[in-house]
Design an enzyme around this catalytic site. Sequence first.
Site, PDB file in Angstrom:
ATOM      1  N   VAL A  33       6.465  -9.014   4.489  1.00 51.80           N
ATOM      2  CA  VAL A  33       6.726 -10.003   3.455  1.00 51.80           C
ATOM      3  C   VAL A  33       5.787 -11.209   3.579  1.00 51.80           C
ATOM      4  O   VAL A  33       5.395 -11.599   4.680  1.00 51.80           O
ATOM      5  CB  VAL A  33       8.218 -10.445   3.521  1.00 51.80           C
ATOM      6  CG1 VAL A  33       8.524 -11.152   4.830  1.00 51.80           C
ATOM      7  CG2 VAL A  33       8.585 -11.318   2.342  1.00 51.80           C
ATOM      8  N   HIS A  52      -7.300  -7.736   2.746  1.00 54.21           N
ATOM      9  CA  HIS A  52      -6.511  -7.959   1.526  1.00 54.21           C
ATOM     10  C   HIS A  52      -6.726  -6.827   0.532  1.00 54.21           C
ATOM     11  O   HIS A  52      -7.781  -6.736  -0.092  1.00 54.21           O
ATOM     12  CB  HIS A  52      -6.890  -9.315   0.915  1.00 54.21           C
ATOM     13  CG  HIS A  52      -6.147  -9.632  -0.337  1.00 54.21           C
ATOM     14  ND1 HIS A  52      -6.658 -10.462  -1.314  1.00 54.21           N
ATOM     15  CD2 HIS A  52      -4.927  -9.228  -0.798  1.00 54.21           C
ATOM     16  CE1 HIS A  52      -5.788 -10.546  -2.306  1.00 54.21           C
ATOM     17  NE2 HIS A  52      -4.739  -9.810  -2.024  1.00 54.21           N
TER      18      HIS A  52
END
Length: 716
Positions: free
Chosen positions: A401, A450
Site C-alpha cells: 500500500v 515504478h
Amino acid sequence: MIYQSPTIQVELLEDNIARLCFNAEGSVNKFDRETLNSLNDALDALAQTQGVKGLMLTSGKDAFIVGADITEFLGLFAQDDNVLQGWLEDANKVFNKLEDLPFPTISAIKGFALGGGCETILATDLRIADTSARIGLPETKLGIIPGFGGTVRLPRVIGADNALEWITTGKDQRPEAALKVGAIDAVVAPELLETAACQMLQDAISEKIDWQARRQRKLSPLTLPKLEAMMSFATAKGMVFKVAGKHYPAPMAVVEVIEKAALSERAEALQVEHQAFIKLAKTDVAKALIGIFLNDQLVKGKAKKAAKQAQAVNSAAVLGAGIMGGGIAYQSASKGTPIVMKDINQAALDLGLNEAAKLLTAQINRGRSTPAKMAGVLNNITATLDYNALKQADVVVEAVVEHPKVKATVLAEVEQVVGEDAIITSNTSTISINLLAKSLQKPERFCGMHFFNPVHKMPLVEVIRGEHSSEETVASVVAYAAKMGKTPIVVNDCPGFFVNRVLFPYFAGFSGLLEDGADFAAIDKVMEKQFGWPMGPAYLLDVVGLDTGHHAQAVMAEGFPDRMAKEGKDAIDVMFEADRFGQKNGKGFYQYSVDRRGKPKKEVDPLSYELLGNAFGEQKEFSSDEIIARTMIPMIIETVRCLEEGIIATPAEADMGLVYGLGFPPFRGGVFRYLDTLGVANFVALADQYAHLGGLYQVTDKMRELAATNGSYYPA
C-alpha cells in the site's frame, strides 16, 4: 567469387546457381547507401558472368534484412524534393535491375525481412521462408510509405485487399500467414532453407514453375474489375480512417497510392509511390514518428549497456499481491524469470494469482499462447505468506500500500531475509526513494521501480535512482525491467519522479480552466480529438482515481510549493469531497455503468456539473487553442525543468517517458519534439501570454536563452 564487398558476397554454386549473400559487418543487415550501391554492383557483375542460370538471395545473419538505415535516410528527407526524387529513382533502378535479370530469382528468407528487406524479396520471382521468418512493410508506423516499390509489387503479388491490410497496419507477418495469401511460396525448417530454395529455383530453371508469368504480373496493372476496385478502395478508405484518424496521414496515403497506380505498369506506378513518399517524408508527423523510433533505439541501447554491468537476475520476488502484484508477477514469469509473490493475506494472494491466470487465459483466447505455456508461466509464480520464501531472490519489488510507514516497515523486514547481494526496489508512485532508503541498512542496494497500471499493457518502467543507489543496482534493475519486456528510463529522485511530476501541472491547468467556468467534457473533446491524447484530463483522472489524484496532488504541492500549491479548493477537491473517485466507484467527472462486455461505459452526469457550478459559478466557452495552451504549457515547462535539473538525462528519454507512460500523442513525438516543431521562441511567446496565471506558466531562463538563439532540443 563473382563479387565481394563489405556487405554483399556473390558466388557461383553447382548447377550454375548464383548465391548472393547479404552479410554486413554489424550484427544485422540494413539497407544503407553502401548496401544499395553494393547490390547494384553485384547485379552488374552477375549480368556480366557467363552461364548463370538462376540467383538465390540469402543472409549471413539471423535476419534477412531488418529494413532501411533510418538514421542515414533522415538526412535525405531534409533535402529538396528533386534530390529526394533522384535518390528514390536511383534506388528503384537497383530493385528493377534485380527484377529484370534474364534468369529466375528466389529469396531464401530467415528472420526479419522488413521494409527494404521485404521490398527486396518482392523483386524476386520466388520466395521461400523458414519458420523464423517475419515479413512486413512497417513504414506507416514511421509516418511514411514504402519507397522501394512495396506499394507497387505487393498488391500485384497478394492482391489489393491483402496488401492494403499489410501496409496500412505496418504489422509483420508470420510465414504461415504470408504463405496463405501467396506472399511466399513455401515454408521449411531452418536447416533446409537453402537446399529447398535451390530445388525450387531448379524447378523454375527447368520451367516446371512459370517464373516469367509471375514476373509479368508484377510489371503489369492490377487485374481488378473496375466496379470491384471502386468498392474495395472506398471500403478501405473508410476502415483506414476509422483506425488511423486524421493525425496519421500515411495509412490513407497507402490506399490512395495503390488505387491511383492500379491501372499503371511498373514505371508509372513507381512514380506515384515516389510522389507520395516525398510528400510524407516532409511532414512533422514523419519527423515525430521517426524520432520516436530513434529514441526507442537509444533507450534500448542504454538498457543493453546496463546489462553488461548488471548482476544476473535469475529469480525475483514481489511484496504485495493483488492486481498490481499479480501483474508484476505475470510479467516477470511470462518473460522467463521465476518470481515469488508474498503477501500477509491469502485473499490478496488468490487475487494476484487470478490476475496472472486471467491475463494468460486472454493470451490463449487471442491465439498468442497455449495451455502448456500458461502452465509453465504459472509454475514460475510461487505464492506465499512466508518471508523465508524470498531468501533466494536476486531482486525484490515492494508493491504494498502507498503509505510511507507501511513501506518502510516492509522494506526493513525484507532486508533481514534476503541475501547479501539482493537488490530491493519500491514500486512507489509518490513516496521519496531517499526517504524510504533511510529504513534500510544497505541503501546502495535500493532504488525505485515504478510500474504503470495496467502492468501488462503499459510499456514504461521508471527506475528511480536515490542519492545512495549504486550504479550496479540501477543497472541491474534497468536490465531486469528490459528482460521483463519493458522500456526502462532512469530518473533521479524528486516528488512525482518524472512522469507524475509533469502530469500534475497538466491537471493543474485543467483545474484552472474549470475554476474559470470551462466544461470538462468540452476540454476532453479538444484534448482527445484535436491534440491527440487517448483520454482527456477529466476522463484520465476518473481512470486513475480521483482519490489517488487528490493524494498525489498534495505530494506535488508539498514538493513544489512555489508553483504547485493551491489557493482554495480545485475541481479535484470538489470531486474527492463528494466521494466521486472515478471509475472505481462508478462516479467521478463522469458516471460509469458496465457494458455488455463488462467494460466501464462513460456517461455525462448532471450532478458533477451541479457540484462544479456551485463551486465555480457559471460555465463559459473557451476556444480550442486556449484549452490546449492552458493545459499543455504547464506540462511542457515542467518537462523542461526536469531536463535542466538532471531529473531525466536526455530529451529522448523524456519524450519516451511521456509517450510510453502517459500516451502523449505519438504523432507529436513527445514534449521536446513538439517544442522543436513549434519553435522554442514561438512557445516562449505563447507562454508569456499566460504568465499571469502563476508559476506553472513561467518559462525558465534557459528556455529564453534557447529561444533567443533559435535553438532546439534535438539536433537540427
